[in-house]
Enzyme design. Structure first.
Site, PDB file in Angstrom:
ATOM      1  N   ASP A  80      -2.850   1.691   8.744  1.00 41.17           N
ATOM      2  CA  ASP A  80      -1.386   1.584   8.307  1.00 41.17           C
ATOM      3  C   ASP A  80      -0.561   2.664   8.733  1.00 41.17           C
ATOM      4  OD1 ASP A  80      -2.274  -0.628   6.999  1.00 41.17           O
ATOM      5  OD2 ASP A  80      -2.327   0.388   4.943  1.00 41.17           O
ATOM      6  N   LEU A  89      -1.199  -2.073  -6.291  1.00 34.27           N
ATOM      7  CA  LEU A  89      -1.116  -0.713  -6.991  1.00 34.27           C
ATOM      8  C   LEU A  89      -2.505   0.043  -6.797  1.00 34.27           C
ATOM      9  CD1 LEU A  89       1.131   0.737  -8.682  1.00 34.27           C
ATOM     10  CD2 LEU A  89       0.200  -0.471 -10.761  1.00 34.27           C
TER      11      LEU A  89
END
Ligand SMILES: Nc1ncnc2c1ncn2[C@@H]1O[C@H](COP(=O)(O)OP(=O)(O)OP(=O)(O)O)[C@@H](O)[C@H]1O
Ligand SMILES: [Mg+2]
Length: 331
Positions: free
Chosen positions: A274, A31
């Site tokens: 990513d 998170l």
């Protein structure tokens, strides 16, 4: 222990193979909490600006980028505790289809702080909860059950404590046995083991490839040589070596290409790697050539560098930069 659960996200299907040809695996999600403060100093309360929460971690970010760019990827991830619940809700809000492997530990949180007086960025990356043997084995079983034949399995991110170093190598083997192409973004022993097994595509950053080969890759010739060597020895069919602001090198059996980044105003590079990988795999899954995938990947990495803190790329920026790179290449 409880079984993995599927959340179809946009409601299109409940099983990976039918959702789309891309499965991403994130065994150590985080998170991501990001905020800002004027100056980071010790011994004082640091009053922070507004904060945002993102469901981060390598493979999940790849799936989020694929979705942002109009594709679909199934995100397999672990989740535990209250942070794990919050994580699931955030992914649901982004309509990313998921397979969740429940764990007893608490999903980790990472903290990114932008120092507004200097523009410096501080990133605190926690190691993550220890996984029990049956928990990481459940992840592997869930991969076996959801691997898309003819598609891609993207294994990305760090391994939390308790997970064996050959975890990604095992995924590579499973992918091959099911006729899927394995894509790995990892570092250290997990990367080495995956390469020893052999993968379809690997995406090391310069730092990661330097650590892997034990040499400094400070010239274009050395970078190209190191990437090409992994293709030559069968470690990977394609090596996408990312070089931050210097762009990327793609080595394959058909040769080597290098692509510079388009001119962008850099705000925060968190998630650039990513984004690079998400765009690369999406374009391949759409039947585009490796050269076209490389343009989209560099465009997506650089588009993410334009956005603040942990925010990922926007589709309009990626498509604009992708087009710019094509125009430049054509000249
Ligand atoms: N400063 C920058 N300016 C423009 N584009 C960038 C910048 N940094 C990263 N990018 C884009 O993102 C891609 C990936 O970046 P990078 O090589 O830093 O990988 P990374 O996976 O984010 O790095 P690491 O895992 O080591 O933190 C680059 O190929 C480039 O397209
Ligand atoms: Mg990276």
């Amino acid at each position: 222990m409880s079984r993995p659960t599927t959340d179809p996200g946009s409601g299109s299907a409940t099983r990976a193979g039918r959702v789309g040809p891309i499965l991403t695996v994130t065994v150590n999600p985080a998170l991501d909490l990001s905020t800002s403060t004027e100056q980071v100093v010790s011994g004082h309360k640091l009053r922070c600006g507004p904060s945002r929460l993102d469901p981060g971690g390598g493979g999940v970010n790849v799936a989020r980028v694929v979705r942002r760019l109009g594709g679909s990827a199934l995100a397999l991830h672990t989740a535990g505790g209250a942070a794990g619940e919050a994580y699931r809700r955030l992914l649901e809000a982004e309509r990313v289809p998921t397979v969740v492997v429940p764990i007893r530990g608490e999903t980790r949180e990472n903290v990114t702080v932008d120092e507004t007086s200097t523009g410096r960025q501080f990133r605190f990356v926690l190691q993550g909860p220890e996984l029990a043997t049956e928990e990481w084995q459940s992840c592997l079983e869930a991969v076996t059950e959801t691997v898309p034949a003819g598609g891609f399995v993207v294994a990305s991110g760090s391994l939390p404590p308790g997970v064996p170093e050959d975890f990604y190598a095992r995924i590579a083997r499973t992918a091959r046995e099911h006729g899927a192409r394995c894509v790995v973004d990892a570092s250290g022993p997990a990367l080495a083991a995956a390469l020893a097994e052999g993968v379809f595509l690997v995406k090391p950053s310069r730092r990661e490839l330097e650590a892997h080969v034990g040499a400094t890759l400070d010239s274009e010739a050395r970078q190209v040589e190191a990437a090409a060597a992994l293709v030559a020895d069968g470690s990977a069919e394609h090596v996408a070596l990312t070089l931050g602001e210097a762009g990327a090198v793609l080595a394959s059996r058909s040769g080597v290409e290098r692509l510079a980044v388009p001119p962008v105003r850099v705000v925060s590079t968190v998630g650039a790697g990513d984004s690079f990988l998400g765009a690369f795999v999406l374009r391949l899954s759409q039947g585009r050539s490796p050269a076209a995938a490389l343009r989209a990947a560099v465009a997506a990495g650089s588009a993410t560098a334009m956005t603040p803190a942990t925010e990922l790329c926007h589709r309009a920026d990626v498509e604009r930069l992708e087009h710019e790179l094509l125009e430049t290449a054509g000249r």
